[in-house]
Design an enzyme around this catalytic site. Structure first.
Site, mmCIF file in Angstrom:
data_model
loop_
_atom_site.group_PDB
_atom_site.id
_atom_site.type_symbol
_atom_site.label_atom_id
_atom_site.label_comp_id
_atom_site.label_asym_id
_atom_site.label_seq_id
_atom_site.Cartn_x
_atom_site.Cartn_y
_atom_site.Cartn_z
ATOM 1 N N ASP A 131 2.794 4.991 -5.477
ATOM 2 C CA ASP A 131 2.178 6.298 -5.263
ATOM 3 C C ASP A 131 3.160 7.388 -5.681
ATOM 4 O OD1 ASP A 131 1.025 8.619 -4.498
ATOM 5 O OD2 ASP A 131 0.640 8.037 -2.420
ATOM 6 N N GLY A 187 -7.542 8.996 6.666
ATOM 7 C CA GLY A 187 -7.752 9.419 8.048
ATOM 8 C C GLY A 187 -9.231 9.632 8.343
ATOM 9 N N ASN A 242 -9.905 0.857 -0.118
ATOM 10 C CA ASN A 242 -8.933 0.794 0.974
ATOM 11 C C ASN A 242 -9.592 1.236 2.261
ATOM 12 O OD1 ASN A 242 -7.144 0.325 -1.158
ATOM 13 N ND2 ASN A 242 -5.506 1.442 -0.112
ATOM 14 N N GLU A 299 -1.755 5.904 -8.951
ATOM 15 C CA GLU A 299 -2.652 6.939 -8.413
ATOM 16 C C GLU A 299 -2.476 8.216 -9.199
ATOM 17 O OE1 GLU A 299 -3.070 7.436 -4.138
ATOM 18 O OE2 GLU A 299 -3.211 9.604 -4.359
ATOM 19 N N ASP A 337 0.852 -1.180 0.000
ATOM 20 C CA ASP A 337 0.000 0.000 0.000
ATOM 21 C C ASP A 337 0.899 1.246 0.000
ATOM 22 O OD1 ASP A 337 -2.337 1.514 0.216
ATOM 23 O OD2 ASP A 337 -2.360 1.395 2.414
ATOM 24 N N HIS A 369 -9.412 5.190 -2.067
ATOM 25 C CA HIS A 369 -8.649 5.210 -0.810
ATOM 26 C C HIS A 369 -9.433 6.027 0.208
ATOM 27 C CE1 HIS A 369 -4.433 3.808 -1.988
ATOM 28 N NE2 HIS A 369 -5.213 3.544 -3.015
#
Ligand SMILES: [Zn+2]
Length: 290
Positions: free
Chosen positions: A104, A182, A231, A134, A82, A209
């Site tokens: 990423d 988050g 995710n 991404e 990840d 995500h």
């Protein structure tokens, strides 16, 4: 059932209209919780280990257990790096048996993102490992900062997405459409219109995500619009923390309290993962044809 790569686990999801959850492994309790949930729900599953978590989970120690448990699991499993960031991190993941790499490079300018992603796709190809890229910038901080917000100026552009997928050869594309890592500040608002355009433009499964905090109905709508991998981590982490808080409040001095806390953490995480599998529509998909 065996370990499969990302393209293999997402292909039936895209065809049948469900999403496979990608849940982060930070220790053995999380690993067991995720695999038990997948078995209970007869759901395919993606195990995520994030490069920013390498300081907490040593690949060389946990991967032999993962590979052994997966070989005995009755569901298909993908082991995904990840947010792969560095060449060293990617090499370690490949050497330890990962079947999927997310690169990423989304913070780089478009051309550099294409170049970096294509490099990783080429490097993984001979091992049968497929890659997630991404484009656009998902809000928040995958390094663990909470209280995230999405910035609409950084949402993924459908025209760029088409170009990016063709030139890089990624098997799946992580997009920025109002999602954030988050914990969300207020209600997250996904740009569904853009999501539909991205599905048509990209031609590969889309990845969302920052799944924790998105309402169940929004997940279902996103899945209908082409999201095939979601995710999910913050919600598991919060469930684990509240299980610890509760257990410490109730006892916390006995000989077996520490392993008892671990057991409760594992159960709390398993319940969250099973719930998400139902919402993502991946429940009961193992062994089902078309
Ligand atoms: Zn992420």
């Amino acid at each position: 059932m065996s370990l499969v790569n990302l393209a293999e686990i997402l292909q039936p999801a895209q065809k049948q209209g469900y999403a496979v959850g990608a849940f982060n492994v930070v220790n053995l309790e999380f690993l067991e919780a995720i695999l038990e949930a997948a078995q209970n729900r007869q759901s395919p599953v993606i195990l995520n280990i994030a490069e920013v978590h390498f300081r907490y989970v040593t690949l060389e120690n946990i991967c032999p257990s993962i590979l052994d448990m997966v070989s005995r699991a009755p569901v298909p499993v993908t082991l995904n790096l990840d947010h792969g960031l560095t060449d060293e991190g990617i090499a370690r993941a490949l050497d330890n048996g990962f079947t999927s790499i997310m690169i990423d490079a989304s913070k780089l300018p478009f051309e550099q993102n294409v170049q970096r992603t294509r490099e990783v796709v080429e490097r993984c190809r001979s091992r049968g490992v497929t890659v997630e890229g991404e484009l656009g910038c998902v809000g928040g901080d995958e390094g663990g900062g909470l209280d995230a917000e999405a910035d609409s100026r950084l949402y993924t552009d459908p025209a760029e997405a088409s170009d990016y997928v063709k030139r890089t050869g990624v098997a799946a594309l992580a997009v920025a459409v109002g999602n954030a890592h988050g914990r969300y500040k207020g209600e997250p608002k996904l740009d569904f219109d853009r999501l539909g355009k991205l599905r048509d433009a990209a031609g590969v499964p889309l990845v969302l995500h920052g799944g924790s905090g998105i309402p169940d109905d929004d997940f279902k709508k996103a899945v209908r619009l082409g999201v095939a991998k979601i995710n999910f981590y913050t919600g598991m982490s919060q469930a684990a923390l509240s299980a610890i808080g509760q257990a410490v409040k109730e006892n916390g001095h006995g000989y077996n309290d520490y392993p008892e806390i671990n057991r409760r953490v594992k159960n709390a995480v398993r319940v969250v993962v099973e719930h998400q599998m139902r919402i993502f529509g991946s429940e009961g998909r193992v062994g089902r044809r078309s």
